[in-house]
Design a protein around this motif. Sequence first.
Motif, PDB file in Angstrom:
ATOM      1  N   CYS A 239     -13.270  11.363  18.606  1.00  0.00           N
ATOM      2  CA  CYS A 239     -14.351  11.893  17.760  1.00  0.00           C
ATOM      3  C   CYS A 239     -14.947  10.820  16.847  1.00  0.00           C
ATOM      4  N   PRO A 243     -19.232  11.782  17.553  1.00  0.00           N
ATOM      5  CA  PRO A 243     -18.733  12.821  16.646  1.00  0.00           C
ATOM      6  C   PRO A 243     -18.614  14.177  17.333  1.00  0.00           C
ATOM      7  N   CYS A 244     -17.529  14.881  17.011  1.00  0.00           N
ATOM      8  CA  CYS A 244     -17.275  16.188  17.593  1.00  0.00           C
ATOM      9  C   CYS A 244     -17.920  17.284  16.757  1.00  0.00           C
ATOM     10  N   LEU A 259     -10.383  15.487  19.067  1.00  0.00           N
ATOM     11  CA  LEU A 259     -10.532  16.886  19.433  1.00  0.00           C
ATOM     12  C   LEU A 259      -9.467  17.220  20.469  1.00  0.00           C
TER      13      LEU A 259
END
Length: 366
Positions: A239, A243-244, A259
Motif C-alpha cells: 500500500c 495507496p490502498c 492490505l
Amino acid sequence: MGENPTKRPAWRRQFSWNSFLRLPHCCTREERGIEPFVTLHHFDLPHEMETRYGGWLGAGIREEFDYYADVCFKAFGDRVKYWTTFNEPNLFTRLAYVLGKYPPARCSAPFGTCESGNSHREPYVAAHNMLLSHAAAVHNYKKNYQATQGGSIGIVIAMKWYEPLTNTTEDILAARRALSFEVDWFLEPIFFGDYPREMHKLLSSNLPKFTSEEKSLLQKNKADFIGINHYTTIYVKDCISSPCDLKAYEAYEANALVLATGERDGVAIGRPTAFDGYYDVPEGMEQIVKYVNQRYKNTPLYVTENGYSQHSNDTMDKLINDVERVNYLHGYLTCLSSAVRKGANVRGYFVWSIIDNFEWTFGFTV
C-alpha cells in the motif's frame, strides 16, 4: 529484589500479600502430570495502572510490572518452571492503540475514530514500555530466582505467515514488511537490541529509541524461549507504491501499510474458518517456525497457541463429528512435524483451546 516495603507507594502497601504468598501446595506437578506455563500479562491491566501512568503509555509502569512479576516468581516459582512475560503484545498494541478496538480504545484517523489517541505514535510507545518491562522482569528472574527455582522465562508473539499477493517486488517487500511489524517488532529488540530496519524506515521519529543502557538490558536478558501463536496464513498487497482504499486502514495489518486478503484471483488461500480472515493453511506453520528458528539463533520454540475456530450454531452432528477441526489440527501438526524433522528447535505444542471459552467479543458464538 531486596525492596524496602516502607518505601513502596502507599496504595501498594495497603494490600497484604501474606496470605497470597502462603497458598497451599495441594499436590505436586509430578503427581498430576501437569507442567504449568504461566503468563504474567494477557491484555488485562488493573485500572489503577491506567489512572496512575496512562497504562502502557507511561514509563512508570515498567517498575510496577517488575514488582508484580517478582511477587509471582516468589509465590509460585517453586511450582512454575515456565514463565511468559507477555502474551501477544504485538496483537494487543495494534488492537488497543492503532485500531482502538480493545481497551483502552485509543486511535486516530485513518485507522479508527476514537475519542482520543494517536495511532501513528502511541502503539510504539506502549510496545517500548512493554519491551523494557519484559527486560526488567527477565533480568530479575535470572538474577534472583532462576538458579534456585530452575525455570525459564520467555515471551509469546502472535504470528501470521504472510505471502505476497503477486510476484511483484512491491508485494514481496510488503510480505517481508508485514512480518517485521508482526514478529520482529518485539523479537528483534529482545535478541538484537533494536527495532527492525523496516520499522525505522517507515515510522521514522514515531518509533521510540532505546538508550545504550536499555539496549544492554535487553540483550543481556534475552528470552529463554519464544512462544508462537499461529493460526493462519494470508496474502498481502503493498500500500506504499499504490495507496490502498481507506477501508484497508481499519484492518489488523494496517500499520505496516499492507492490505491483507484471503483471496487471489477469486480463489481462497485456504478453507475459511469461523473467524473472519482466518483460513486453514497448514503450510504456514512450517514457514513461520522455520523463519523464527533461523532468525533468532535456534532459540527453543513452543507453539503456545494453534487451533480451529467454529461457529457454535453449527448442527449438532457437525459439532460432535468434529471432522473440520480434526483435519485442521492434523494438517498443522503434520507441517510442524516437518519443520522439526528439518531441524527446528520446537519443544512443545498447545492446542487452543482444550475447553470452550469466551472468545473475546464473540461470547460463545465462536
